[in-house]
Design an enzyme around this catalytic site. Structure first.
Site, PDB file in Angstrom:
ATOM      1  N   ASP A  20      -8.221  -1.454   2.058  1.00  0.00           N
ATOM      2  CA  ASP A  20      -7.672  -0.989   3.322  1.00  0.00           C
ATOM      3  C   ASP A  20      -6.365  -0.235   2.995  1.00  0.00           C
ATOM      4  O   ASP A  20      -5.766  -0.457   1.934  1.00  0.00           O
ATOM      5  CB  ASP A  20      -7.398  -2.220   4.196  1.00  0.00           C
ATOM      6  CG  ASP A  20      -6.597  -1.892   5.426  1.00  0.00           C
ATOM      7  OD1 ASP A  20      -7.094  -1.112   6.244  1.00  0.00           O
ATOM      8  OD2 ASP A  20      -5.469  -2.410   5.558  1.00  0.00           O
TER       9      ASP A  20
ATOM     10  N   ASP B  55      -3.434   1.057   5.690  1.00  0.00           N
ATOM     11  CA  ASP B  55      -2.251   0.629   6.467  1.00  0.00           C
ATOM     12  C   ASP B  55      -2.114  -0.890   6.426  1.00  0.00           C
ATOM     13  O   ASP B  55      -3.034  -1.622   6.803  1.00  0.00           O
ATOM     14  CB  ASP B  55      -2.408   1.049   7.940  1.00  0.00           C
ATOM     15  CG  ASP B  55      -2.297   2.535   8.142  1.00  0.00           C
ATOM     16  OD1 ASP B  55      -1.220   3.078   7.928  1.00  0.00           O
ATOM     17  OD2 ASP B  55      -3.309   3.157   8.511  1.00  0.00           O
TER      18      ASP B  55
ATOM     19  N   ASP C  94      -6.178  -6.382   5.522  1.00  0.00           N
ATOM     20  CA  ASP C  94      -5.116  -7.134   6.203  1.00  0.00           C
ATOM     21  C   ASP C  94      -5.496  -7.609   7.595  1.00  0.00           C
ATOM     22  O   ASP C  94      -4.653  -8.190   8.283  1.00  0.00           O
ATOM     23  CB  ASP C  94      -3.831  -6.300   6.285  1.00  0.00           C
ATOM     24  CG  ASP C  94      -3.956  -5.100   7.208  1.00  0.00           C
ATOM     25  OD1 ASP C  94      -5.083  -4.672   7.507  1.00  0.00           O
ATOM     26  OD2 ASP C  94      -2.907  -4.578   7.639  1.00  0.00           O
TER      27      ASP C  94
HETATM   28  O1  LIG Z   1      -5.234   3.465  11.422  1.00  0.00           O
HETATM   29  C1  LIG Z   1      -5.353   2.257  11.718  1.00  0.00           C
HETATM   30  O2  LIG Z   1      -5.427   1.830  12.875  1.00  0.00           O
HETATM   31  C2  LIG Z   1      -5.405   1.236  10.639  1.00  0.00           C
HETATM   32  O3  LIG Z   1      -5.697   1.779   9.377  1.00  0.00           O
HETATM   33  P1  LIG Z   1      -6.222   0.799   8.224  1.00  0.00           P
HETATM   34  O4  LIG Z   1      -7.704   0.639   8.454  1.00  0.00           O
HETATM   35  O5  LIG Z   1      -5.879   1.518   6.952  1.00  0.00           O
HETATM   36  O6  LIG Z   1      -5.470  -0.497   8.368  1.00  0.00           O
HETATM   37 MG   LIG Z   2      -4.913  -2.363   7.692  1.00  0.00          MG
END
Ligand SMILES: O=C(O)COP(=O)(O)O
Ligand SMILES: [Mg+2]
Length: 227
Positions: free
Chosen positions: A16, A18, A177
């Site tokens: 992942d 963010d 996360d």
């Molecule tokens: O853009 C988002 O809402 C979250 O991005 P992610 O999947 O990298 O945590």
């Molecule tokens: Mg994330």
């Protein structure tokens, strides 16, 4: 009584973005508040916006406009374009790698693992962010939130990443996360480790079913046996 830590022998690790590799909340909150200001709506504290991150930009914008207030579908759609314009400018300005990430990526590559990013962030922001933070070169492929018509928790995005790097879902390990990552991994039939420092939409991460919790990405190495 201590519970034995599970061990995996994956050929690939899917990350992942963010909240797992990069701390991006300051940029996301700044773009959201620039959008709200432009639309004449009250600004929101970063802690609140933190809970809105996880299901992609349209969801983040919708929650910024509608939590405790009303907004029409047309207003939300127009606001997404405003957010994207601001996020194009601020994306990566405050974003930071979490401690241990570079060493983890290096160690995994050193062990011959194939690496991928599977994020719900749209590709127009994902690719510049990976380049700007200097980690683009570690990954064999990147699947973004608008690569397919579906995003995490739909397992299709993990299947696509696996297909692109030539492994089966059963040969991959997911590290994320949030429940979106856990559910996608479980739907694809792959183990999942969750970091405890990221963004989990206000849900305590230790209440999300997963195969292990990491307070630093480097701890993932303790779960991985050489194939
Ligand atoms: O853009 C988002 O809402 C979250 O991005 P992610 O999947 O990298 O945590
Ligand atoms: Mg994330």
């Amino acid at each position: 009584m201590s519970v034995a830590r599970p061990r995996f022998a994956p050929r690939a690790v899917l990350f992942d973005l963010d909240g797992t590799l990069l701390d991006t909340i300051a940029d996301l909150a700044e773009a959201a508040n620039r959008m709200l200001a432009e639309l004449g709506r009250p600004l929101r504290p970063q802690d609140e916006i933190h809970r809105f991150v996880g299901k992609g930009i349209p969801n983040l914008v919708r929650r910024c406009l509608t939590e405790g207030r009303a907004a029409s579908a047309a207003e939300i759609e127009a606001a997404v374009a405003v957010f994207r314009r601001h996020y194009t400018v601020v994306n990566g300005i405050h974003a930071r790698l979490y401690p241990g990430v570079i060493d983890t990526l290096q160690a995994m590559r050193g062990r011959g693992l194939r690496l991928a990013v599977v994020t719900n962030k749209a590709e127009a922001f994902t690719l510049p962010l990976l380049a700007r933070t200097g980690i683009a070169g570690y990954f064999d492929t990147v699947v973004s939130g608008d690569t397919l018509a579906v995003k995490k928790p739909d397992p299709a995005v993990l299947h696509l990443a696996c297909a692109r790097i030539g492994v089966s879902a059963g040969q991959a390990l997911m590290i994320g996360d949030s429940a979106n990552d856990a559910l996608a991994a479980q739907g694809a039939g792959m183990p999942v480790l969750l970091v405890t420092y990221g963004y989990s939409e206000g849900m305590p991460v230790d209440t999300i079913e997963c195969d292990g919790l990491l307070s630093n990405a480097l701890q993932a190495l303790d779960y991985i046996d050489q194939a």
